[in-house]
Design an enzyme around this catalytic site. Sequence first.
Site, PDB file in Angstrom:
ATOM      1  N   GLU A  26       0.912  -1.286  -0.033  1.00 15.80           N
ATOM      2  CA  GLU A  26       0.042  -0.167  -0.067  1.00 15.80           C
ATOM      3  C   GLU A  26       0.953   1.283   0.030  1.00 15.80           C
ATOM      4  O   GLU A  26       2.170   1.296   0.126  1.00 15.80           O
ATOM      5  CB  GLU A  26      -0.919   0.147   1.060  1.00 15.80           C
TER       6      GLU A  26
ATOM      7  N   HIS B 155      -7.769  11.121   3.438  1.00 15.50           N
ATOM      8  CA  HIS B 155      -7.729  10.134   2.438  1.00 15.50           C
ATOM      9  C   HIS B 155      -7.850  10.580   1.074  1.00 15.50           C
ATOM     10  O   HIS B 155      -8.681  11.218   0.958  1.00 15.50           O
ATOM     11  CB  HIS B 155      -8.652   9.063   2.583  1.00 15.50           C
TER      12      HIS B 155
ATOM     13  N   ARG C 266       0.277   9.339   1.878  1.00 13.17           N
ATOM     14  CA  ARG C 266      -1.330   9.828   1.833  1.00 13.17           C
ATOM     15  C   ARG C 266      -1.290  11.513   1.772  1.00 13.17           C
ATOM     16  O   ARG C 266      -2.097  11.895   1.044  1.00 13.17           O
ATOM     17  CB  ARG C 266      -2.274   9.221   2.762  1.00 13.17           C
TER      18      ARG C 266
ATOM     19  N   HIS D 121     -10.039  11.490   7.159  1.00  9.79           N
ATOM     20  CA  HIS D 121     -10.001  10.081   7.321  1.00  9.79           C
ATOM     21  C   HIS D 121      -9.328   9.660   8.777  1.00  9.79           C
ATOM     22  O   HIS D 121      -9.892   8.738   9.202  1.00  9.79           O
ATOM     23  CB  HIS D 121      -9.286   9.292   6.344  1.00  9.79           C
TER      24      HIS D 121
ATOM     25  N   ARG E  44       0.238   9.235   9.050  1.00 12.51           N
ATOM     26  CA  ARG E  44       0.104   7.948   9.171  1.00 12.51           C
ATOM     27  C   ARG E  44       0.323   7.188   7.957  1.00 12.51           C
ATOM     28  O   ARG E  44      -0.105   7.397   6.720  1.00 12.51           O
ATOM     29  CB  ARG E  44      -1.145   7.337   9.698  1.00 12.51           C
TER      30      ARG E  44
END
Length: 516
Positions: free
Chosen positions: A108, A219, A261, A318, A353
């Site tokens: 990811e 997000h 992100r 998010h 994060r």
Amino acid sequence: MVTLTTDLLILGAGIAGVYAALAAEERGAKILLLSKDPLPSGSTPWAQGGVAFPLDEADLEAHLRDTLRAGRGLVEEGVARSILEEAPRHLEKLLSLGLPFHSEPTREGGHSRPRVRHLGGDRSGLFLLKGLLKRLRSPVREGYMAVALLLGEGRVAGALVLGPEGLQVVRAGAVLLATGGLGRLFPVTTNPKGATGDGMALAYLAGATLRDLEFIQFHPTALPDGSLVSEACRGEGAILLNAQGERFMPRYDPLGELAPRDVVARAVHRERERTGGVYLDLRPIPHLESRFPTVVAAARTLGFDPFREPIPVAPAAHYAMGGVKTDLSGYTGLPGLYAAGEVASTGFHGANRLASNSLLEGLVMGERAAKAALQDLVHPKRVEPLPVLLLDPEHLKPLQERMGQAAGVVRRGQDLAQALAWLEGLPLKEALPEDLFALGDPRALRAFVEAGHLALLARLLLRMALLREESRGAHFREDFPEEAKEPYHLEVRGTPGAGRERPGLVRVPLGTSPVR
């Protein structure tokens, strides 16, 4: 008013709360686990990504580097190493419980290699939480939220709880907050309706320290209704296109769609402003519907066909990197009060994060917090509830709109200051428990309490965003686009009755501020 007594009161039944409850049961403790909404509740069931586990000893160092890189200089390295070193034990435990993790890990955004373990395709959080709930012996009380903590003899000793029948007192030897984040501060969020920052607000009003609230992860790929399009889609080959049909992410980062992100969210924001829209092309993913059934169903519900054309996406609030400051045992500095999961700020996530690190933190810190709390069980003879913070929920929608405009993906000092001035004009009120009955049925009282919590946290977040005159991770100031030379945390310590006071914010260098 009904009074209940337990060893450990756990507020919140997501991954951190349920795993903490299992750990407490294993040690013979009497627990009371409260879920604000019907099970499965919290943000965990919404998590499409999996759990990031280091693959081996060598990968632990790579996983740590990826976490530090994503966190943009604000990760507490000792905290991150401690959590990652413990991760393999929890994977072994989950496998021993029969949880059906896929055999092959996936990659990811922000990860240098595939290490994210999934369950149930893009329903990892739901499968994980349901699997743990099945193994819990104690019943979960659904539809209960804490509206104030109880204090007695200098420690937290339970909570005033609102349930379907009204208010109840729960006296406890210790309290563990696992209430999740505050995504409902914003008009578009991937979070459930119950994500109103309750644990953060309760802890602050009891005198705990909140840290780094300005770091809200947006997000990059949410559908217009806030439904999440998993980052794993981009890991499996999906690409981002602007309204002109151009693939743009390689212009922003060498990692392209797999950049961290914060990078992808700002790129999507800019391309939406520049070209009028951004779309995610899912067609390169083999076996799309079996691999990502939740994404396909959500797109179809909104009238989009991901097999025929790219689907529209935009950033959405998010995850909260900040929260209640804790040490590596989940201790908040207030005797009797512990926190784990998104409600807490351990220093693991820094300013941004890393994908799928949050469920891992919920597992590791949920167990640690439960074990520490069980060593700190005290039942004071006399307890008193703190005042409850209330706001008429008619103010909630304009509050969310102001936060979206001022504290979204891109921020400006003037916008932050204007939003703060408006928020400080809201009629926040403190009420004693005996005054709450005037608000009528429990649903009405819940709405007033949630709005009060969000207004308090919005003020604190805006103050931190104003003071942080730099751009770092998820906090991007257009008027201060560079990172400061030295990273620092922002902290504010609450006091009982602090809901109406102007808070004193403190800059704290990394690694220099133990929990007190």
